[in-house]
Design a protein around this motif. Sequence first.
Motif: not given
Length: 730
Positions: A27-38, A75-79
């Motif tokens: 989940e932390s990997l997903v979280y990191r990805s999302n805030i980078l992609g945002a 895929g897209d990091l933000r989503t």
Amino acid sequence: MQSQKNDFRHVNYSWDDAVADELTELESLVYRSNILGADQRITNTGGGNTSAKLMEIDPLTGENVEVLWVKGSGGDLRTAKAENFSSLYQGKLEALDETYQKQPETGYKSAGEDAMIGMYKHCNFCLNPRASSIDTPLHSMIADKHVDHLHPNAVIAVASCKDQESLTETIWGGKMAYVPWMRPGWEAAKVCEQAYADKPDSVGILLGQHGHTNWNSESKSCYETSLWVIETAARYIEQHDKGEMTFGGPKVSSLADAERTELLAKFLPVARGLLSNKVKFIATVQTDENALRFVNSVDAPRLAKLGTSCPDHFLRTKIQPLYVDFDPQQDDFDTLVTKLKAGIEQYRIDYTEYYKNCKRDDSPAMRDPSPTVILIPGVGIIGWGKNKSESRVTTEFYNCAIEVMRGAEAISEYTALPQQEAFDIEYWALEEAKLQRMPKEAPLARDVVVVIGAGDGIGKETAFRVAKEGAHVVCADLRFEAAQKTADELTAIYGQGIGVAGTGISGCGPAIAQDVDITNRESVAKMFEQITLAYGGIDKVIVTAGVFLAPGQAGMSNDQMFDISFSVNVKGGYIVGTEANQIWKAQGLTGAMVLTTSVNAAVSKKGSLAYDTSKAAANHLVRELAVELSPLVNVNGLAPATVVKGSTMFPRDRVIASLSKYNVEFSESDSDDELRDKLAGFYAQRTLTKKPITPADQAEAAYLLVSGQLSKTTGQIISVDGGLHEAFLR
């Protein structure tokens, strides 16, 4: 790298310990990805990937094994969510290197490079179906637990400079390794692995013409390292910014907002028609300060000709944009069109030559040679794609390319990828395979369909019906709130169009709302102007708006009822048709128009004199418009019988009056829907099919008339009345 939130000016620091501390490692990997992609300054839409090497329990052996979780292909990091990540046995990935080393060499790439992608499936952990990214070996070969591979504008700017290697040492103080451009894949990952080993105190690698990769043992620290790399590059560029002399300074002055809007409203349909010689395109316009600074500049022609650098960019924007040598202070509209025509013709010739010069024996067939980005001094940037989403991302990517060029020119000299390298990315077999895996386009996927009266009833149902077939739907109504509600409901189903903050890129998706009074030509013209600015033009127009005024109902004289009925039901369709035709003629593309009339137009009866005669006139308007708008546009009429469900023409008092008139039993306590169902049931018994007529029945016919399935039908009235023999043609 230990960093604090206030250390960053050029990126957003979004890590929240309160959130992250509650997450599992995945989940932390997903979280990191999302805030980078945002943050678009960190990586572009769909670009970059993140990974973590985590210990998991092997479902077969029960043993702890190391598993690489990495953002999957497409895929897209933000989503991204957990299911968007591939999971592979790290040990099996490492063992694949022996397989790669056995592959024979060719002149430009190991013959087995692309074949290695297929080998990743044999490494999947827990039968994860997510396709692996081409960057998977890069993440595997970097020994650290957490790895980020990103495409920030500031970093790509450094990576695109002629002296990129020495700048890497200067800007990051020796903390970044350097690898020159290589096409992503196993071979490039091996070079990065060696660079990682040769510089053990480094925190990342600058990838020439591409972006950067960095790593850390902790997820938060990896995130902060990513931000530090980008912030450091951005500050260095900021220190060398050329201010007013960016891109050599201005050469052309921008049009005022109102003048630019007027020009674009005329120009976009023309451009859409010229580009759409094979398939239709949807437009996105960018007119913000940064875009205008570039297109107006002295250096714009030179830099545009060089093309983009980052592979992610030119997969969308093609090898280079079309620059139109236009000066709005000296050239008129006709000159702009003439230059555009010549420019598109030459672009197609040049692109064909580029393909012939660079193609290999196994290259896919040449794609459409038309440009996807058009630069117009004084006006802005126009991106084109198969749908709004693609055109918006194309425009976003060229916006990124501009920032890359700005940064590179500030600190050095911008260089683009060699054409052969660019071609090998654009026509990469793996990219072609992605295109082939794409689902077949829906029938109306490239169409802009305007539904007038979309706030409720037949219009709303029609908007939903054409959206189901992939259309970009303009929900227009006299009541904007009702139109917006329909558009919002469609957006909730088919996705949200998001503008890119700070870029001036328009943000509309599969549906937008417009208010319009079809009896007012100025209102109709304004509606079409807004639609053209949003999408580039129109394809189908369906008018379901109408008015029914029964004697005594509206408290007005018969003369007034006639005036209003004919103004809405006849003149309104005429105004819409003639205004739309200006766009159709400018595009030169085939279109379709549907006017909603009524079976009452063919049936004489008591109690609706103004309505029935206006609908009879509307029937003939269909025939007249079919003649006037030919040969480009098919015009047909849809003639419903009484549709009670969802219609604003049947408020509660009218329904009760009708039930009383026909001696149909009802109770004052009945709900509006119950009353309407009883009246619809009564009307159904007067038809041959004995079934109520619904908005969905009308929507199906409206869709059929604009679907292209009846492309040889025009000037006809299609009755959808359940079989009223009184309305049969005589």
